[in-house]
Scaffold this active site. Structure first.
Site, PDB file in Angstrom:
ATOM      1  N   VAL A  20      -4.380 -32.350  35.537  1.00 59.61           N
ATOM      2  CA  VAL A  20      -5.259 -33.472  35.888  1.00 59.61           C
ATOM      3  C   VAL A  20      -4.495 -34.802  35.816  1.00 59.61           C
ATOM      4  O   VAL A  20      -4.563 -35.618  36.739  1.00 59.61           O
ATOM      5  CB  VAL A  20      -6.503 -33.514  34.962  1.00 59.61           C
ATOM      6  CG1 VAL A  20      -7.438 -34.647  35.377  1.00 59.61           C
ATOM      7  CG2 VAL A  20      -7.249 -32.183  34.985  1.00 59.61           C
ATOM      8  N   VAL A  39     -11.566 -53.355  41.536  1.00 59.63           N
ATOM      9  CA  VAL A  39     -11.749 -53.741  40.126  1.00 59.63           C
ATOM     10  C   VAL A  39     -11.786 -55.261  39.969  1.00 59.63           C
ATOM     11  O   VAL A  39     -12.500 -55.795  39.127  1.00 59.63           O
ATOM     12  CB  VAL A  39     -10.607 -53.131  39.264  1.00 59.63           C
ATOM     13  CG1 VAL A  39     -10.582 -53.724  37.871  1.00 59.63           C
ATOM     14  CG2 VAL A  39     -10.760 -51.615  39.195  1.00 59.63           C
ATOM     15  N   LYS A 108     -13.969 -31.907  27.090  1.00 60.54           N
ATOM     16  CA  LYS A 108     -15.319 -31.403  26.735  1.00 60.54           C
ATOM     17  C   LYS A 108     -15.364 -30.786  25.344  1.00 60.54           C
ATOM     18  O   LYS A 108     -16.362 -30.920  24.623  1.00 60.54           O
ATOM     19  CB  LYS A 108     -15.815 -30.393  27.774  1.00 60.54           C
ATOM     20  CG  LYS A 108     -14.919 -29.184  27.965  1.00 60.54           C
ATOM     21  CD  LYS A 108     -14.286 -29.176  29.324  1.00 60.54           C
ATOM     22  CE  LYS A 108     -13.271 -28.069  29.453  1.00 60.54           C
ATOM     23  NZ  LYS A 108     -12.696 -27.966  30.778  1.00 60.54           N
ATOM     24  N   GLU A 132     -17.034 -38.659  32.509  1.00 62.94           N
ATOM     25  CA  GLU A 132     -17.634 -37.953  33.656  1.00 62.94           C
ATOM     26  C   GLU A 132     -16.927 -36.629  33.962  1.00 62.94           C
ATOM     27  O   GLU A 132     -17.567 -35.638  34.314  1.00 62.94           O
ATOM     28  CB  GLU A 132     -17.578 -38.858  34.891  1.00 62.94           C
ATOM     29  CG  GLU A 132     -18.201 -38.277  36.147  1.00 62.94           C
ATOM     30  CD  GLU A 132     -19.697 -38.034  35.992  1.00 62.94           C
ATOM     31  OE1 GLU A 132     -20.438 -39.010  35.873  1.00 62.94           O
ATOM     32  OE2 GLU A 132     -20.121 -36.860  36.001  1.00 62.94           O
ATOM     33  N   ILE A 139     -17.954 -33.507  40.256  1.00 66.50           N
ATOM     34  CA  ILE A 139     -19.361 -33.769  40.584  1.00 66.50           C
ATOM     35  C   ILE A 139     -19.897 -34.935  39.754  1.00 66.50           C
ATOM     36  O   ILE A 139     -19.857 -34.896  38.527  1.00 66.50           O
ATOM     37  CB  ILE A 139     -20.240 -32.522  40.302  1.00 66.50           C
ATOM     38  CG1 ILE A 139     -19.677 -31.298  41.009  1.00 66.50           C
ATOM     39  CG2 ILE A 139     -21.679 -32.773  40.735  1.00 66.50           C
ATOM     40  CD1 ILE A 139     -20.371 -29.993  40.640  1.00 66.50           C
ATOM     41  N   GLU A 193      -7.221 -18.583  33.432  1.00 66.90           N
ATOM     42  CA  GLU A 193      -6.039 -19.005  32.687  1.00 66.90           C
ATOM     43  C   GLU A 193      -5.408 -17.818  31.974  1.00 66.90           C
ATOM     44  O   GLU A 193      -6.038 -16.776  31.808  1.00 66.90           O
ATOM     45  CB  GLU A 193      -6.445 -20.065  31.666  1.00 66.90           C
ATOM     46  CG  GLU A 193      -6.938 -21.320  32.357  1.00 66.90           C
ATOM     47  CD  GLU A 193      -7.006 -22.504  31.426  1.00 66.90           C
ATOM     48  OE1 GLU A 193      -6.281 -22.505  30.427  1.00 66.90           O
ATOM     49  OE2 GLU A 193      -7.783 -23.409  31.732  1.00 66.90           O
ATOM     50  N   ASP A 204     -16.448 -22.691  26.864  1.00 69.63           N
ATOM     51  CA  ASP A 204     -16.312 -23.859  27.747  1.00 69.63           C
ATOM     52  C   ASP A 204     -17.696 -24.295  28.266  1.00 69.63           C
ATOM     53  O   ASP A 204     -18.050 -25.476  28.223  1.00 69.63           O
ATOM     54  CB  ASP A 204     -15.383 -23.494  28.915  1.00 69.63           C
ATOM     55  CG  ASP A 204     -15.233 -24.615  29.917  1.00 69.63           C
ATOM     56  OD1 ASP A 204     -14.458 -25.546  29.648  1.00 69.63           O
ATOM     57  OD2 ASP A 204     -15.900 -24.575  30.968  1.00 69.63           O
ATOM     58  N   LYS A 208     -20.009 -27.788  27.519  1.00 74.09           N
ATOM     59  CA  LYS A 208     -20.604 -28.591  28.597  1.00 74.09           C
ATOM     60  C   LYS A 208     -22.120 -28.670  28.434  1.00 74.09           C
ATOM     61  O   LYS A 208     -22.731 -29.724  28.681  1.00 74.09           O
ATOM     62  CB  LYS A 208     -20.217 -27.994  29.952  1.00 74.09           C
ATOM     63  CG  LYS A 208     -18.720 -28.166  30.241  1.00 74.09           C
ATOM     64  CD  LYS A 208     -18.266 -27.309  31.402  1.00 74.09           C
ATOM     65  CE  LYS A 208     -16.787 -27.527  31.714  1.00 74.09           C
ATOM     66  NZ  LYS A 208     -16.244 -26.543  32.658  1.00 74.09           N
ATOM     67  N   GLY A 310      -9.885 -28.299  38.782  1.00 73.32           N
ATOM     68  CA  GLY A 310      -8.738 -28.547  39.651  1.00 73.32           C
ATOM     69  C   GLY A 310      -8.225 -29.966  39.451  1.00 73.32           C
ATOM     70  O   GLY A 310      -8.979 -30.857  39.069  1.00 73.32           O
TER      71      GLY A 310
HETATM   72  P1  NDP Z   1      -2.618 -29.389  31.036  1.00 77.57           P
HETATM   73  O1  NDP Z   1      -2.363 -28.314  30.038  1.00 77.57           O
HETATM   74  O2  NDP Z   1      -2.230 -29.141  32.448  1.00 77.57           O
HETATM   75  O3  NDP Z   1      -1.887 -30.734  30.565  1.00 77.57           O
HETATM   76  C1  NDP Z   1      -1.921 -31.155  29.223  1.00 77.57           C
HETATM   77  C2  NDP Z   1      -0.969 -32.336  29.065  1.00 77.57           C
HETATM   78  O4  NDP Z   1      -1.061 -32.788  27.718  1.00 77.57           O
HETATM   79  C3  NDP Z   1       0.492 -32.006  29.338  1.00 77.57           C
HETATM   80  O5  NDP Z   1       1.079 -33.035  30.096  1.00 77.57           O
HETATM   81  C4  NDP Z   1       1.102 -31.958  27.941  1.00 77.57           C
HETATM   82  O6  NDP Z   1       2.470 -32.342  27.887  1.00 77.57           O
HETATM   83  C5  NDP Z   1       0.269 -32.979  27.234  1.00 77.57           C
HETATM   84  N1  NDP Z   1       0.271 -32.827  25.781  1.00 77.57           N
HETATM   85  C6  NDP Z   1      -0.043 -31.726  25.054  1.00 77.57           C
HETATM   86  N2  NDP Z   1       0.084 -31.983  23.739  1.00 77.57           N
HETATM   87  C7  NDP Z   1       0.468 -33.266  23.643  1.00 77.57           C
HETATM   88  C8  NDP Z   1       0.789 -34.126  22.556  1.00 77.57           C
HETATM   89  N3  NDP Z   1       0.694 -33.682  21.298  1.00 77.57           N
HETATM   90  N4  NDP Z   1       1.160 -35.400  22.829  1.00 77.57           N
HETATM   91  C9  NDP Z   1       1.266 -35.843  24.082  1.00 77.57           C
HETATM   92  N5  NDP Z   1       0.960 -35.073  25.168  1.00 77.57           N
HETATM   93  C10 NDP Z   1       0.590 -33.815  24.941  1.00 77.57           C
HETATM   94  O7  NDP Z   1      -4.169 -29.762  30.919  1.00 77.57           O
HETATM   95  P2  NDP Z   1      -5.181 -30.149  32.088  1.00 77.57           P
HETATM   96  O8  NDP Z   1      -4.640 -31.272  32.878  1.00 77.57           O
HETATM   97  O9  NDP Z   1      -5.628 -28.922  32.795  1.00 77.57           O
HETATM   98  O10 NDP Z   1      -6.472 -30.623  31.225  1.00 77.57           O
HETATM   99  C11 NDP Z   1      -6.505 -31.863  30.582  1.00 77.57           C
HETATM  100  C12 NDP Z   1      -7.920 -32.119  30.078  1.00 77.57           C
HETATM  101  O11 NDP Z   1      -8.830 -32.132  31.158  1.00 77.57           O
HETATM  102  C13 NDP Z   1      -8.463 -31.065  29.092  1.00 77.57           C
HETATM  103  O12 NDP Z   1      -9.295 -31.693  28.154  1.00 77.57           O
HETATM  104  C14 NDP Z   1      -9.297 -30.160  29.998  1.00 77.57           C
HETATM  105  O13 NDP Z   1     -10.318 -29.486  29.306  1.00 77.57           O
HETATM  106  C15 NDP Z   1      -9.872 -31.195  30.940  1.00 77.57           C
HETATM  107  N6  NDP Z   1     -10.297 -30.656  32.223  1.00 77.57           N
HETATM  108  C16 NDP Z   1      -9.418 -29.937  32.984  1.00 77.57           C
HETATM  109  C17 NDP Z   1      -9.802 -29.441  34.210  1.00 77.57           C
HETATM  110  C18 NDP Z   1      -8.867 -28.683  35.073  1.00 77.57           C
HETATM  111  O14 NDP Z   1      -9.288 -28.252  36.145  1.00 77.57           O
HETATM  112  N7  NDP Z   1      -7.616 -28.496  34.681  1.00 77.57           N
HETATM  113  C19 NDP Z   1     -11.174 -29.677  34.714  1.00 77.57           C
HETATM  114  C20 NDP Z   1     -12.003 -30.480  33.847  1.00 77.57           C
HETATM  115  C21 NDP Z   1     -11.567 -30.940  32.646  1.00 77.57           C
HETATM  116  P3  NDP Z   1       3.617 -31.460  28.621  1.00 77.57           P
HETATM  117  O15 NDP Z   1       3.371 -31.633  30.082  1.00 77.57           O
HETATM  118  O16 NDP Z   1       4.885 -32.084  28.198  1.00 77.57           O
HETATM  119  O17 NDP Z   1       3.415 -30.064  28.148  1.00 77.57           O
HETATM  120  N1  HSE Z   2     -11.911 -23.709  32.741  1.00 76.94           N
HETATM  121  C1  HSE Z   2     -12.886 -24.547  33.364  1.00 76.94           C
HETATM  122  C2  HSE Z   2     -13.615 -23.763  34.452  1.00 76.94           C
HETATM  123  C3  HSE Z   2     -12.198 -25.780  33.937  1.00 76.94           C
HETATM  124  O1  HSE Z   2     -13.244 -22.614  34.747  1.00 76.94           O
HETATM  125  O2  HSE Z   2     -14.584 -24.259  34.993  1.00 76.94           O
HETATM  126  C4  HSE Z   2     -13.145 -26.900  34.223  1.00 76.94           C
HETATM  127  O3  HSE Z   2     -13.702 -27.454  33.079  1.00 76.94           O
END
Ligand code: NDP
Ligand code: HSE
Length: 435
Positions: A20, A39, A108, A132, A139, A193, A204, A208, A310
């Site tokens: 993300v 903004v 979440k 959000e 959404i 995953e 999860d 939510k 995504g």
């Molecule tokens: P990722 O696992 O892809 O990315 C996590 C990031 O956090 C990485 O860049 C990682 O660093 C970094 N990170 C982990 N630990 C630390 C730390 N201690 N200090 C600094 N940085 C750190 O996660 P996502 O992008 O998938 O998800 C992010 C959030 O969004 C979560 O809360 C998830 O639940 C939420 N979310 C995700 C969705 C999705 O579709 N993926 C949808 C809706 C919500 P590095 O890259 O170096 O490993």
């Molecule tokens: N693991 C979650 C899903 C990502 O499958 O919907 C979005 O929160």
């Protein structure tokens, strides 16, 4: 010089730059001028904290740090948190809010446990807390609940808020394959995953549901308040049993305002697989999509639909929050505060009114139906429909109940399972969308 040129930039610290966060950086960079115009001030990415900076050659190296706490303490206005999990993120965000820095997060799991504590810190310092993206990805759902519907009385929020499980159940329905086989395929294709536990066991969706119930009913509901069952117990037989009756199986998050016989109000929040009619709007939501159905006294029924996960879809919601928070900073105000004034009690699952579909293999002889019906009557559960199909020495019996307390329905099924005339309890599932 234009007005915009004189307004100082809104400085943003991005924590986490994975699926993300990477998309947030892309959109912030590509749309910088347009976002500044919306903004009324430029949005400046002041730093990016990741776990392993050396693994991110694609990012501006001068912005990268592994020290998120130091970045939060620097001269920034807004923290965008896209790491996930509880600690150390909770402490970091509390510290940011206490210092008056606004927070945008998609986390979440954290919000379902600690939104009250975070909201209090935001209220105390006058900072914003927006989230959000935490439910249903792209959404727009939380802002409508929190703002657009603030003048209405929401009675129910029911939906598909986990794309992974919806993908698996949709695939089981269309191929007839079993759960384990379909999960393996979803993992191979990247829809599930590597560790799918949080999704398939319903954690999860329960997080939510807690966030949705809190906003809808102005009450603090945590993940521990949400009754939870995952999809691991859904078998190919359940899917067939549903299909035979014109239904399909979905994992739903259901949040309801409950009024008992004395007029006392409470909140119920639950996540479990259900059978719904194939004609129901949620039945047509397939694959990794999300959809949420909201019922309110004045508005009636509303449906929210779109991509629930995504990188880019989730980043869209994050950016929407960031623009809102930045606008508030520019005018020197803040968005709506948390509203937990109703403080309704949470009703236990056993008292929640549900309907069951029960499919049995029974001995095909006189008096069997009467014994089964007697078990329902003993627990004061009313039968809505019975369907019997003869086999050789056994019969297939399908019973659908009227609404009854969940505890009574469970006790009935346990008793039926002990009857000598019942060879097998083939499928038991709650039914929704038919009342
Ligand atoms: P990722 O696992 O892809 O990315 C996590 C990031 O956090 C990485 O860049 C990682 O660093 C970094 N990170 C982990 N630990 C630390 C730390 N201690 N200090 C600094 N940085 C750190 O996660 P996502 O992008 O998938 O998800 C992010 C959030 O969004 C979560 O809360 C998830 O639940 C939420 N979310 C995700 C969705 C999705 O579709 N993926 C949808 C809706 C919500 P590095 O890259 O170096 O490993
Ligand atoms: N693991 C979650 C899903 C990502 O499958 O919907 C979005 O929160």
């Amino acid at each position: 010089m234009s007005d915009q040129g004189r307004v100082p930039p809104i400085k943003v610290a991005l924590l986490g730059c994975g699926t993300v966060g990477g998309e947030v950086v892309r959109l912030l960079t590509e749309q910088a001028d347009e976002l500044a115009a919306r903004v009324g001030a430029p949005i400046e990415l002041a730093g990016i904290a990741v776990r392993r900076p050396d693994k991110h050659p694609e990012l501006p190296q001068e912005l990268l740090t592994a020290d998120a706490a130091e970045l939060i303490d620097s001269d920034i206005d807004v923290v965008v948190e896209l790491i996930g999990g509880i600690e150390p993120v909770r402490s970091w965000l509390l510290s940011a809010l206490q210092k008056g820095k606004s927070v945008v997060t998609a986390n979440k799991a954290l919000l379902a446990e600690y939104s009250g504590e975070l909201a209090e810190a935001a209220d105390a310092s006058g900072a914003d807390l927006y989230f959000e993206a935490a439910v249903a990805g792209a959404i727009p759902l939380l802002r409508p609940l929190r703002e657009s519907m603030a003048g209405d009385r929401i009675t129910r929020v029911m939906g598909i808020v986990n794309g992974t499980t919806n993908y698996i159940l949709s695939a089981m329905d269309s191929t007839g394959a079993g759960y384990a086989e379909t999960l393996d395929e979803a993992s191979r294709l990247g829809y599930a995953e590597a560790d799918p536990t949080a999704d398939v066991d319903g954690y999860d969706a329960a997080s939510k549901a807690a966030i949705l119930a809190s906003l809808a009913f102005h009450t603090r509901v945590t993940a521990a308040d949400v009754y939870r069952e995952g999809i691991g117990g859904v078998s190919a037989s359940d899917i067939v049993a549903a299909r035979v009756l014109g239904r399909t199986v979905k994992l739903l998050s259901i949040c309801e305002r409950v009024i008992d016989e004395n007029g006392a109000e409470s909140v119920s929040a639950r996540v479990h697989p259900v059978m719904i009619p194939r004609s129901h709007q949620l039945a047509g939501v397939n694959g990794a999509f999300n959809a949420v159905y909201v019922e309110a006294d004045a508005a009636g029924e509303l449906m929210f639909y779109g991509q629930g996960a995504g990188g880019a879809p989730t980043a869209s919601a994050v950016l929407g929050d960031l623009v809102a928070v930045a606008r508030n900073r520019v005018v020197g105000g803040r968005g709506p505060r948390e509203s937990a004034h109703a403080a309704l009690p949470v009703s236990p699952m056993g008292r929640t009114l549900t309907r069951y579909h029960v499919s049995l293999d029974v001995a095909d002889r006189a008096g069997v139906l009467a014994q089964v019906a007697q078990a329902f009557a003993a627990h004061d559960v009313s039968i809505a429909a019975v369907r019997q199909r003869d086999r050789h020495s056994t019969a297939s019996l399908v019973i659908v109940t009227h609404l009854a307390p969940d505890a009574a329905l469970r006790a009935t099924v346990e008793e039926i399972g002990r009857l000598d005339v019942v060879r097998e309890v083939v499928s038991v599932m709650r039914v929704e969308g038919e009342d």
